[in-house]
Design a protein around this motif. Sequence first.
Motif, mmCIF file in Angstrom:
data_model
loop_
_atom_site.group_PDB
_atom_site.id
_atom_site.type_symbol
_atom_site.label_atom_id
_atom_site.label_comp_id
_atom_site.label_asym_id
_atom_site.label_seq_id
_atom_site.Cartn_x
_atom_site.Cartn_y
_atom_site.Cartn_z
ATOM 1 N N ILE A 7 -113.831 1.929 92.958
ATOM 2 C CA ILE A 7 -113.642 3.345 92.622
ATOM 3 C C ILE A 7 -112.705 4.002 93.634
ATOM 4 O O ILE A 7 -111.788 4.755 93.261
ATOM 5 N N ALA A 8 -112.939 3.712 94.929
ATOM 6 C CA ALA A 8 -112.076 4.274 95.971
ATOM 7 C C ALA A 8 -110.635 3.805 95.784
ATOM 8 O O ALA A 8 -109.687 4.592 95.940
ATOM 9 N N GLU A 9 -110.476 2.553 95.416
ATOM 10 C CA GLU A 9 -109.126 2.021 95.198
ATOM 11 C C GLU A 9 -108.471 2.695 93.990
ATOM 12 O O GLU A 9 -107.265 2.963 94.004
ATOM 13 N N TRP A 10 -109.270 2.996 92.979
ATOM 14 C CA TRP A 10 -108.723 3.681 91.791
ATOM 15 C C TRP A 10 -108.146 5.041 92.182
ATOM 16 O O TRP A 10 -107.073 5.424 91.739
ATOM 17 N N GLN A 13 -104.692 4.825 94.135
ATOM 18 C CA GLN A 13 -103.489 4.296 93.481
ATOM 19 C C GLN A 13 -102.571 5.451 93.073
ATOM 20 O O GLN A 13 -102.988 6.391 92.411
ATOM 21 N N ALA A 14 -101.317 5.347 93.471
ATOM 22 C CA ALA A 14 -100.341 6.417 93.215
ATOM 23 C C ALA A 14 -100.146 6.670 91.720
ATOM 24 O O ALA A 14 -99.883 7.806 91.309
ATOM 25 N N THR A 15 -100.293 5.629 90.905
ATOM 26 C CA THR A 15 -100.073 5.785 89.460
ATOM 27 C C THR A 15 -101.087 6.718 88.810
ATOM 28 O O THR A 15 -100.833 7.265 87.741
ATOM 29 N N GLU A 20 -98.296 12.037 82.780
ATOM 30 C CA GLU A 20 -99.122 12.819 81.858
ATOM 31 C C GLU A 20 -100.599 12.455 81.938
ATOM 32 O O GLU A 20 -101.464 13.258 81.571
ATOM 33 N N ASP A 21 -100.897 11.238 82.380
ATOM 34 C CA ASP A 21 -102.288 10.807 82.483
ATOM 35 C C ASP A 21 -102.796 10.884 83.919
ATOM 36 O O ASP A 21 -103.874 10.396 84.230
ATOM 37 N N GLY A 22 -102.020 11.515 84.811
ATOM 38 C CA GLY A 22 -102.414 11.614 86.204
ATOM 39 C C GLY A 22 -103.519 12.634 86.423
ATOM 40 O O GLY A 22 -103.740 13.538 85.607
ATOM 41 N N LEU A 23 -104.210 12.516 87.535
ATOM 42 C CA LEU A 23 -105.323 13.408 87.848
ATOM 43 C C LEU A 23 -104.944 14.894 87.875
ATOM 44 O O LEU A 23 -105.691 15.718 87.341
ATOM 45 N N PRO A 24 -103.795 15.279 88.465
ATOM 46 C CA PRO A 24 -103.449 16.710 88.458
ATOM 47 C C PRO A 24 -103.339 17.292 87.051
ATOM 48 O O PRO A 24 -103.829 18.394 86.786
ATOM 49 N N VAL A 25 -102.691 16.544 86.142
ATOM 50 C CA VAL A 25 -102.530 17.025 84.772
ATOM 51 C C VAL A 25 -103.882 17.108 84.074
ATOM 52 O O VAL A 25 -104.203 18.118 83.426
ATOM 53 N N ARG A 26 -104.692 16.067 84.199
ATOM 54 C CA ARG A 26 -106.007 16.054 83.553
ATOM 55 C C ARG A 26 -106.915 17.146 84.128
ATOM 56 O O ARG A 26 -107.707 17.761 83.399
ATOM 57 N N PRO A 186 -114.509 0.898 86.678
ATOM 58 C CA PRO A 186 -114.060 1.782 87.767
ATOM 59 C C PRO A 186 -113.426 3.078 87.263
ATOM 60 O O PRO A 186 -113.637 4.142 87.840
ATOM 61 N N GLN A 187 -112.660 3.006 86.163
ATOM 62 C CA GLN A 187 -112.048 4.211 85.611
ATOM 63 C C GLN A 187 -113.114 5.158 85.066
ATOM 64 O O GLN A 187 -113.029 6.376 85.262
#
Length: 229
Positions: A7-10, A13-15, A20-26, A186-187
Amino acid sequence: MGLLQQIAEWFTQATHWSGEDGLPVRLLEHLEYSVLSTVVAALIGLPIGLFIGHTGRGAFLAINLSGFGRALPTVGLVTLVFLVSGLSIWPVYIALVVLAVPAIVTNAYAGMAGVEPDLRDAARGMGMTGWQRLWKVEAPVALPLILTGIRLAAVQVVATATIAAYVSFGGLGRYLFDGLAQRDLPQVLAGAVAVAVLAVVTDLLLAALQRVLLPRGLRLRRAQASAGG
């Protein structure tokens, strides 16, 4: 590799922080659903709760709305409205608003019902009109519970706004539903952690705002009551 490490590695990860599927957008999508739904629910629920508490009419409705909110099958409501209205985001907003209204109405009514009769009589004796009694006496005294209702509703909405992804829209729920579809544990857990953190942060921010908005007299009164207890 342990699950917590995955989970920490998830999260590192920069991706997962771009595109559009990145954490800031979501996160922004999730906040949009949550804030708009809570504001609309407050615009609907507060007048109802204040009216019932001020007039004493419809108390049965206010008392039973709390149980209705807990029993509401939110996903079922989204699915039903989605099938009726077609492919749009409105089913999500409708379900979240319906979820939030009971807590706001119930707490507004409880706050108004808790106003001491002597205060109402004193205000009436001073010649205040019904509107003046409501806004100058009853609502300020009921404010702590009114704000608590909005706070509870907001946290509920943040935690439930994941249902937007159930009908193919965005928000942090995308990680839950996409992760389940892809069997990517993990996701799924990372999405659950993100929603939980957002709910906790929302609660803390609204609790701080509640302390700021509370009239100084009520804050002193609460402090004295706590000291006396």
